[in-house]
Design a protein around this motif. Structure first.
Motif, PDB file in Angstrom:
ATOM      1  N   GLY B   2       0.812  -1.210   0.000  1.00  0.00           N
ATOM      2  CA  GLY B   2       0.000   0.000   0.000  1.00  0.00           C
ATOM      3  C   GLY B   2       0.849   1.265   0.000  1.00  0.00           C
ATOM      4  O   GLY B   2       1.959   1.284   0.535  1.00  0.00           O
ATOM      5  N   LEU B   3       0.329   2.277  -0.588  1.00  0.00           N
ATOM      6  CA  LEU B   3       1.045   3.549  -0.650  1.00  0.00           C
ATOM      7  C   LEU B   3       0.232   4.656   0.026  1.00  0.00           C
ATOM      8  O   LEU B   3      -0.993   4.576   0.135  1.00  0.00           O
ATOM      9  CB  LEU B   3       1.315   3.938  -2.104  1.00  0.00           C
ATOM     10  CG  LEU B   3       2.270   3.051  -2.896  1.00  0.00           C
ATOM     11  CD1 LEU B   3       2.374   3.550  -4.323  1.00  0.00           C
ATOM     12  CD2 LEU B   3       3.634   3.022  -2.244  1.00  0.00           C
ATOM     13  N   PHE B   4       0.952   5.678   0.453  1.00  0.00           N
ATOM     14  CA  PHE B   4       0.292   6.862   0.996  1.00  0.00           C
ATOM     15  C   PHE B   4       0.134   7.880  -0.126  1.00  0.00           C
ATOM     16  O   PHE B   4       1.121   8.378  -0.657  1.00  0.00           O
ATOM     17  CB  PHE B   4       1.102   7.444   2.151  1.00  0.00           C
ATOM     18  CG  PHE B   4       1.288   6.494   3.300  1.00  0.00           C
ATOM     19  CD1 PHE B   4       0.243   6.229   4.174  1.00  0.00           C
ATOM     20  CD2 PHE B   4       2.501   5.859   3.500  1.00  0.00           C
ATOM     21  CE1 PHE B   4       0.417   5.345   5.237  1.00  0.00           C
ATOM     22  CE2 PHE B   4       2.676   4.979   4.559  1.00  0.00           C
ATOM     23  CZ  PHE B   4       1.634   4.718   5.421  1.00  0.00           C
ATOM     24  N   LEU B   5      -1.117   8.170  -0.480  1.00  0.00           N
ATOM     25  CA  LEU B   5      -1.379   9.075  -1.597  1.00  0.00           C
ATOM     26  C   LEU B   5      -2.305  10.210  -1.163  1.00  0.00           C
ATOM     27  O   LEU B   5      -3.018  10.106  -0.189  1.00  0.00           O
ATOM     28  CB  LEU B   5      -2.036   8.309  -2.755  1.00  0.00           C
ATOM     29  CG  LEU B   5      -1.195   7.200  -3.414  1.00  0.00           C
ATOM     30  CD1 LEU B   5      -1.999   6.548  -4.521  1.00  0.00           C
ATOM     31  CD2 LEU B   5       0.110   7.762  -3.936  1.00  0.00           C
ATOM     32  N   SER B   6      -2.239  11.268  -1.895  1.00  0.00           N
ATOM     33  CA  SER B   6      -3.137  12.410  -1.749  1.00  0.00           C
ATOM     34  C   SER B   6      -2.827  13.236  -0.492  1.00  0.00           C
ATOM     35  O   SER B   6      -1.922  12.904   0.281  1.00  0.00           O
ATOM     36  CB  SER B   6      -4.586  11.929  -1.726  1.00  0.00           C
ATOM     37  OG  SER B   6      -5.468  13.018  -1.737  1.00  0.00           O
ATOM     38  N   THR B   7      -3.565  14.309  -0.325  1.00  0.00           N
ATOM     39  CA  THR B   7      -3.382  15.202   0.811  1.00  0.00           C
ATOM     40  C   THR B   7      -4.719  15.406   1.519  1.00  0.00           C
ATOM     41  O   THR B   7      -5.731  15.596   0.860  1.00  0.00           O
ATOM     42  CB  THR B   7      -2.831  16.562   0.330  1.00  0.00           C
ATOM     43  OG1 THR B   7      -1.550  16.363  -0.246  1.00  0.00           O
ATOM     44  CG2 THR B   7      -2.710  17.527   1.491  1.00  0.00           C
ATOM     45  N   PHE B   8      -4.683  15.365   2.838  1.00  0.00           N
ATOM     46  CA  PHE B   8      -5.907  15.518   3.621  1.00  0.00           C
ATOM     47  C   PHE B   8      -5.708  16.593   4.666  1.00  0.00           C
ATOM     48  O   PHE B   8      -4.681  16.614   5.344  1.00  0.00           O
ATOM     49  CB  PHE B   8      -6.283  14.198   4.296  1.00  0.00           C
ATOM     50  CG  PHE B   8      -6.526  13.062   3.341  1.00  0.00           C
ATOM     51  CD1 PHE B   8      -7.802  12.805   2.867  1.00  0.00           C
ATOM     52  CD2 PHE B   8      -5.464  12.266   2.916  1.00  0.00           C
ATOM     53  CE1 PHE B   8      -8.026  11.759   1.983  1.00  0.00           C
ATOM     54  CE2 PHE B   8      -5.685  11.218   2.027  1.00  0.00           C
ATOM     55  CZ  PHE B   8      -6.965  10.960   1.554  1.00  0.00           C
ATOM     56  N   GLN B 117       5.870   5.728   0.122  1.00  0.00           N
ATOM     57  CA  GLN B 117       6.147   4.800   1.214  1.00  0.00           C
ATOM     58  C   GLN B 117       5.942   5.461   2.583  1.00  0.00           C
ATOM     59  O   GLN B 117       5.776   4.779   3.571  1.00  0.00           O
ATOM     60  CB  GLN B 117       7.604   4.324   1.138  1.00  0.00           C
ATOM     61  CG  GLN B 117       8.021   3.828  -0.230  1.00  0.00           C
ATOM     62  CD  GLN B 117       7.950   2.332  -0.309  1.00  0.00           C
ATOM     63  OE1 GLN B 117       8.001   1.672   0.706  1.00  0.00           O
ATOM     64  NE2 GLN B 117       7.824   1.799  -1.509  1.00  0.00           N
ATOM     65  N   THR B 118       6.009   6.780   2.598  1.00  0.00           N
ATOM     66  CA  THR B 118       5.837   7.518   3.851  1.00  0.00           C
ATOM     67  C   THR B 118       4.866   8.669   3.615  1.00  0.00           C
ATOM     68  O   THR B 118       4.330   8.820   2.524  1.00  0.00           O
ATOM     69  CB  THR B 118       7.182   8.071   4.361  1.00  0.00           C
ATOM     70  OG1 THR B 118       7.664   9.041   3.431  1.00  0.00           O
ATOM     71  CG2 THR B 118       8.201   6.956   4.530  1.00  0.00           C
TER      72      THR B 118
END
Lengths: 156, 156
Positions: B2-8, B117-118
DNA sequence: CTCGATTCCATTGACGCCCATGTTTGCCCA
DNA sequence: TGGGCAAACATGGGCGTCAATGGAATCGAG
């Protein structure tokens, strides 16, 4: 495997007792010896701490003649000689021996500093200074960290 | 993986709690430690975030004496010492420690920024500025991304 | 019997857990 | 295709539990 992470500041009472951070105890929980191994660092004014498993790994490595130089043998011998087994009481506290506290300059407070496989115990102010120095150097050189690939057997 | 995507953008309540984006939690779900690891960036006014697996990779890499220089050892030691294990509550929230918020200038809102990855945690306005700068530089230099071939036997 | 060390008990304060609420998103059905 | 319903997520607040700490009590050795 469990890692020692983060930094915790705990109080040393007049009996020399200090609480081992709960998360550190948790990473050592699977081991037979319920306590920590501590020895005086020869490179810094601090105390090195680890679990018994790390001592055994150190011992195994010493057998590995190819990997260990004579200097490294000397060092590991010093470590074994200076290592103390400090078991914690029912509340999770250990008693820091006199000479250990003296070596690190610890009086009434101490900092448990996670180093991954091991940790260190510092006098807070001394650590602050040492950390600031390393941080400044790191900021200047901006080294990159070559990371290994994830170990195949990922998730559960 | 899994990857960390987008901005919240999420709100920080007066207790210092903030919801970790649900998709980030999903990415970390397979791991034993249910939470995030956070440490202060030494190069930017933000907080670095990752999963425990990333810390373990870092630890494994550190064992590789040949690959790691003294400067790199310093860096990884700093990361371990500064890393906080922030487990989330049943609602998926973490508590941001005081000094971490101070380092990133976070007060009542923060931005979770996926980095693959982060990820990173920023004060929204600070991030807007940093992003604009990076975007401008990228537009000027027009860098290209050399892509690796797909790794054959990956997927679980 | 005295001193030191370890265990037991009490306090406090931070942290994690539970429940309640609003808001958004996605889905189902008319 | 539009409306409405329902699930999921983000948010607020109150409360219980556990960790850190201090001091008293108990055990053991000299």
């Amino acid at each position: 495997m469990g890692l020692f992470l983060s930094t915790f500041m705990n109080k040393v009472d007049k009996k020399g007792r200090v609480s081992v951070p709960a998360t550190f105890r948790a990473t050592l929980a699977p081991q037979p010896f319920q306590g920590i191994i501590a020895y005086r660092s020869f490179t810094a004014a601090c105390v090195e701490g680890c679990g018994m498993d790390f001592m055994e790994r150190l011992s195994d490595s010493t057998q590995d003649f190819a990997a260990f130089s004579p200097e490294q043998e000397d060092i590991s011998a010093l470590i074994f000689a200076d290592a103390r087994q400090l078991s914690w009481d029912p509340e999770g506290r250990i008693v820091l021996p006199e000479d250990v506290m003296a070596h690190a300059g610890i009086t009434d407070m101490c900092a448990f500093v996670g180093k991954g496989q091991t940790f260190q115990i510092w006098e807070p102010e001394t650590y602050r200074a040492a950390e600031a120095e390393i941080r400044a150097r790191a900021f200047k050189n901006r080294p990159t960290l070559p990371l290994k690939k994830p170990t195949g057997g990922d998730g559960k």
